[in-house]
Write a protein that holds these residues in place. Structure first.
Motif, PDB file in Angstrom:
ATOM      1  N   THR A 104       0.860  -1.195   0.000  1.00 55.71           N
ATOM      2  CA  THR A 104       0.000   0.000   0.000  1.00 55.71           C
ATOM      3  C   THR A 104       0.891   1.238   0.000  1.00 55.71           C
ATOM      4  O   THR A 104       2.000   1.222   0.538  1.00 55.71           O
ATOM      5  CB  THR A 104      -0.959   0.015   1.209  1.00 55.71           C
ATOM      6  OG1 THR A 104      -0.212   0.230   2.410  1.00 55.71           O
ATOM      7  CG2 THR A 104      -1.772  -1.262   1.298  1.00 55.71           C
ATOM      8  N   GLY A 105       0.406   2.291  -0.630  1.00 51.73           N
ATOM      9  CA  GLY A 105       1.268   3.464  -0.802  1.00 51.73           C
ATOM     10  C   GLY A 105       2.449   3.127  -1.698  1.00 51.73           C
ATOM     11  O   GLY A 105       3.530   3.704  -1.569  1.00 51.73           O
ATOM     12  N   GLY A 106       2.226   2.202  -2.617  1.00 49.17           N
ATOM     13  CA  GLY A 106       3.325   1.672  -3.438  1.00 49.17           C
ATOM     14  C   GLY A 106       3.726   2.544  -4.599  1.00 49.17           C
ATOM     15  O   GLY A 106       4.673   2.230  -5.328  1.00 49.17           O
ATOM     16  N   ALA A 107       3.031   3.667  -4.794  1.00 45.03           N
ATOM     17  CA  ALA A 107       3.315   4.510  -5.970  1.00 45.03           C
ATOM     18  C   ALA A 107       4.428   5.508  -5.734  1.00 45.03           C
ATOM     19  O   ALA A 107       4.842   6.213  -6.663  1.00 45.03           O
ATOM     20  CB  ALA A 107       2.034   5.245  -6.391  1.00 45.03           C
ATOM     21  N   SER A 108       4.939   5.609  -4.513  1.00 45.72           N
ATOM     22  CA  SER A 108       5.912   6.663  -4.205  1.00 45.72           C
ATOM     23  C   SER A 108       6.827   6.227  -3.065  1.00 45.72           C
ATOM     24  O   SER A 108       6.492   5.305  -2.304  1.00 45.72           O
ATOM     25  CB  SER A 108       5.142   7.927  -3.790  1.00 45.72           C
ATOM     26  OG  SER A 108       6.006   8.952  -3.352  1.00 45.72           O
ATOM     27  N   GLY A 109       7.962   6.881  -2.963  1.00 43.76           N
ATOM     28  CA  GLY A 109       8.826   6.802  -1.787  1.00 43.76           C
ATOM     29  C   GLY A 109       9.203   5.388  -1.350  1.00 43.76           C
ATOM     30  O   GLY A 109       9.690   4.576  -2.148  1.00 43.76           O
ATOM     31  N   ILE A 110       9.002   5.105  -0.084  1.00 40.52           N
ATOM     32  CA  ILE A 110       9.409   3.822   0.507  1.00 40.52           C
ATOM     33  C   ILE A 110       8.636   2.665  -0.134  1.00 40.52           C
ATOM     34  O   ILE A 110       9.191   1.594  -0.390  1.00 40.52           O
ATOM     35  CB  ILE A 110       9.182   3.863   2.041  1.00 40.52           C
ATOM     36  CG1 ILE A 110      10.130   4.892   2.685  1.00 40.52           C
ATOM     37  CG2 ILE A 110       9.362   2.493   2.661  1.00 40.52           C
ATOM     38  CD1 ILE A 110       9.800   5.235   4.140  1.00 40.52           C
ATOM     39  N   GLY A 111       7.348   2.880  -0.406  1.00 37.73           N
ATOM     40  CA  GLY A 111       6.539   1.833  -1.043  1.00 37.73           C
ATOM     41  C   GLY A 111       7.053   1.517  -2.439  1.00 37.73           C
ATOM     42  O   GLY A 111       7.188   0.345  -2.817  1.00 37.73           O
ATOM     43  N   GLU A 112       7.360   2.550  -3.199  1.00 35.86           N
ATOM     44  CA  GLU A 112       7.885   2.350  -4.562  1.00 35.86           C
ATOM     45  C   GLU A 112       9.207   1.578  -4.511  1.00 35.86           C
ATOM     46  O   GLU A 112       9.425   0.644  -5.291  1.00 35.86           O
ATOM     47  CB  GLU A 112       8.091   3.712  -5.247  1.00 35.86           C
ATOM     48  CG  GLU A 112       8.741   3.570  -6.607  1.00 35.86           C
ATOM     49  CD  GLU A 112       9.082   4.903  -7.261  1.00 35.86           C
ATOM     50  OE1 GLU A 112       8.494   5.934  -6.888  1.00 35.86           O
ATOM     51  OE2 GLU A 112       9.959   4.895  -8.150  1.00 35.86           O
ATOM     52  N   ALA A 113      10.086   1.964  -3.590  1.00 34.11           N
ATOM     53  CA  ALA A 113      11.382   1.275  -3.480  1.00 34.11           C
ATOM     54  C   ALA A 113      11.171  -0.198  -3.119  1.00 34.11           C
ATOM     55  O   ALA A 113      11.913  -1.078  -3.578  1.00 34.11           O
ATOM     56  CB  ALA A 113      12.249   1.962  -2.426  1.00 34.11           C
ATOM     57  N   THR A 114      10.142  -0.463  -2.320  1.00 34.50           N
ATOM     58  CA  THR A 114       9.862  -1.852  -1.927  1.00 34.50           C
ATOM     59  C   THR A 114       9.335  -2.652  -3.115  1.00 34.50           C
ATOM     60  O   THR A 114       9.709  -3.814  -3.321  1.00 34.50           O
ATOM     61  CB  THR A 114       8.868  -1.877  -0.741  1.00 34.50           C
ATOM     62  OG1 THR A 114       9.420  -1.099   0.324  1.00 34.50           O
ATOM     63  CG2 THR A 114       8.602  -3.291  -0.265  1.00 34.50           C
ATOM     64  N   ILE A 115       8.477  -2.017  -3.909  1.00 30.87           N
ATOM     65  CA  ILE A 115       7.996  -2.666  -5.139  1.00 30.87           C
ATOM     66  C   ILE A 115       9.197  -3.045  -6.023  1.00 30.87           C
ATOM     67  O   ILE A 115       9.313  -4.186  -6.506  1.00 30.87           O
ATOM     68  CB  ILE A 115       7.054  -1.705  -5.918  1.00 30.87           C
ATOM     69  CG1 ILE A 115       5.729  -1.502  -5.177  1.00 30.87           C
ATOM     70  CG2 ILE A 115       6.842  -2.186  -7.352  1.00 30.87           C
ATOM     71  CD1 ILE A 115       4.710  -2.589  -5.327  1.00 30.87           C
ATOM     72  N   ARG A 116      10.107  -2.088  -6.202  1.00 30.42           N
ATOM     73  CA  ARG A 116      11.275  -2.344  -7.070  1.00 30.42           C
ATOM     74  C   ARG A 116      12.115  -3.497  -6.515  1.00 30.42           C
ATOM     75  O   ARG A 116      12.601  -4.353  -7.267  1.00 30.42           O
ATOM     76  CB  ARG A 116      12.131  -1.073  -7.193  1.00 30.42           C
ATOM     77  CG  ARG A 116      11.473   0.039  -7.994  1.00 30.42           C
ATOM     78  CD  ARG A 116      12.374   1.263  -8.089  1.00 30.42           C
ATOM     79  NE  ARG A 116      11.700   2.382  -8.713  1.00 30.42           N
ATOM     80  CZ  ARG A 116      11.602   2.573 -10.041  1.00 30.42           C
ATOM     81  NH1 ARG A 116      12.162   1.714 -10.867  1.00 30.42           N
ATOM     82  NH2 ARG A 116      10.954   3.623 -10.523  1.00 30.42           N
ATOM     83  N   ARG A 117      12.287  -3.529  -5.205  1.00 31.38           N
ATOM     84  CA  ARG A 117      13.115  -4.569  -4.579  1.00 31.38           C
ATOM     85  C   ARG A 117      12.453  -5.947  -4.706  1.00 31.38           C
ATOM     86  O   ARG A 117      13.115  -6.948  -4.983  1.00 31.38           O
ATOM     87  CB  ARG A 117      13.357  -4.203  -3.110  1.00 31.38           C
ATOM     88  CG  ARG A 117      14.287  -5.130  -2.365  1.00 31.38           C
ATOM     89  CD  ARG A 117      15.713  -5.065  -2.940  1.00 31.38           C
ATOM     90  NE  ARG A 117      16.561  -6.048  -2.299  1.00 31.38           N
ATOM     91  CZ  ARG A 117      17.460  -5.760  -1.337  1.00 31.38           C
ATOM     92  NH1 ARG A 117      17.639  -4.516  -0.949  1.00 31.38           N
ATOM     93  NH2 ARG A 117      18.190  -6.718  -0.802  1.00 31.38           N
ATOM     94  N   ILE A 118      11.136  -5.997  -4.501  1.00 31.78           N
ATOM     95  CA  ILE A 118      10.422  -7.274  -4.632  1.00 31.78           C
ATOM     96  C   ILE A 118      10.587  -7.812  -6.063  1.00 31.78           C
ATOM     97  O   ILE A 118      10.897  -8.992  -6.278  1.00 31.78           O
ATOM     98  CB  ILE A 118       8.924  -7.103  -4.284  1.00 31.78           C
ATOM     99  CG1 ILE A 118       8.752  -6.878  -2.778  1.00 31.78           C
ATOM    100  CG2 ILE A 118       8.104  -8.311  -4.752  1.00 31.78           C
ATOM    101  CD1 ILE A 118       7.352  -6.422  -2.375  1.00 31.78           C
TER     102      ILE A 118
END
Ligand SMILES: NC(=O)c1ccc[n+]([C@@H]2O[C@H](COP(=O)([O-])OP(=O)(O)OC[C@H]3O[C@@H](n4cnc5c(N)ncnc54)[C@H](O)[C@@H]3O)[C@@H](O)[C@H]2O)c1
Length: 246
Positions: free
Chosen positions: A11-25
């Motif tokens: 959640t909140g995956g479109a920006s910041g920490i969430g986006e970085a987590t999406i990229r890492r996954i």
């Protein structure tokens, strides 16, 4: 790999920490749903990533029906092995000037939203007796800071609801943990001027702000089976902010 072939909601995956987590996954071979209210940014990110292992789903964590629909859709897309419960907003208001609506908005997103997403996650994970949830808390759940009454209350609540959820589910194969970032270089800090940011850097023992990728690596660790004996824990990822004064 740790998350290879598994499915995650951020959640909140479109920006910041969430986006970085999406990229890492994705970098580690996982599948991910970017869940956010910023459709433009979320869809742009999904397109830029250019893989069928990711998709954007619009979902407001405050809306129980949207959260349930998010989990139904994510279940069909990639399954839900783990959830990063990360959506949140910042808020700086002197306590005496914090209106009812200022207070309620932050509590609704940063605390009640975390509960609603965790509740939906459990409903999907309990039948399978497996899953991992990581809630996003903050150093401001651990220490006080002036002018953040609702934010600090919400993050303190996130720390303790994490323990409650972990105890409830520990024998159901489900782990629930939190991360507590220090100040991290993301759009949430845009409201702060340069002088304030420089002052904040000095409060971290390492003398700088964190990068979203540095939080994402801790989150993916907690989401993964590498953290199989960790539940009910909070991982401070704060460059020594809460360690004390040097
Ligand atoms: N950046 C920091 O210094 C810092 C420090 C400690 C904790 N945090 C926490 O990290 C999390 C992520 O923050 P960030 O710094 O990446 O900020 P960000 O503003 O870059 O990202 C937050 C994302 O959450 C989304 N969002 C907001 N309200 C939502 C809602 N109701 N439903 C769904 N999505 C919603 C936004 O659209 C945005 O994409 C937050 O919970 C924040 O409190 C951030």
């Amino acid at each position: 790999m740790r998350v290879d072939g598994k499915g995650f909601i951020v959640t909140g995956g479109a920006s910041g920490i969430g986006e970085a987590t999406i990229r890492r996954i994705l970098a580690e071979g996982g599948n991910a749903v970017i869940a956010d209210i910023n459709k433009e940014a979320g869809e742009a990110l999904a397109e830029e990533l250019g893989t069928d292992r990711v998709r954007y789903l619009n979902a407001d964590v405050v809306d129980s029906h949207e959260v349930e629909a998010l989990f139904e859709a994510a279940e069909r897309f990639c399954g839900v092995d783990g959830v990063f419960n990360n959506a949140g907003i910042g808020a700086i208001t002197p306590s005496a000037e914090c209106s009812d609506s200022d207070w309620q908005k932050v509590i609704d997103i940063n605390l009640t939203g975390v509960f609603k997403v965790a509740r939906a996650a459990l409903r999907h994970m309990q039948p399978r007796q497996q899953g991992s949830i990581v809630n996003c808390a903050s150093i401001l759940g651990h220490i006080g800071q002036s002018q953040t009454p609702a934010y600090s209350a919400a993050k303190g609540g996130v720390l303790n609801i994490t323990r409650t959820l972990a105890l409830e589910t520990a024998r159901q194969g489900i782990r629930v943990n939190s991360v507590s970032p220090g100040y991290v270089n993301t759009p949430i800090l845009e409201a702060l001027d340069q002088e304030t940011l420089d002052g904040l850097k000095e409060l971290h023992a390492v003398g700088r702000l964190g990068q979203p990728e540095e939080i994402a690596s801790a989150v993916v660790f907690l989401l993964s089976d590498d953290a199989s004996f960790i539940t009910g824990a909070d991982l401070l990822v704060d460059g020594g902010f809460t360690a004390g004064k040097s």
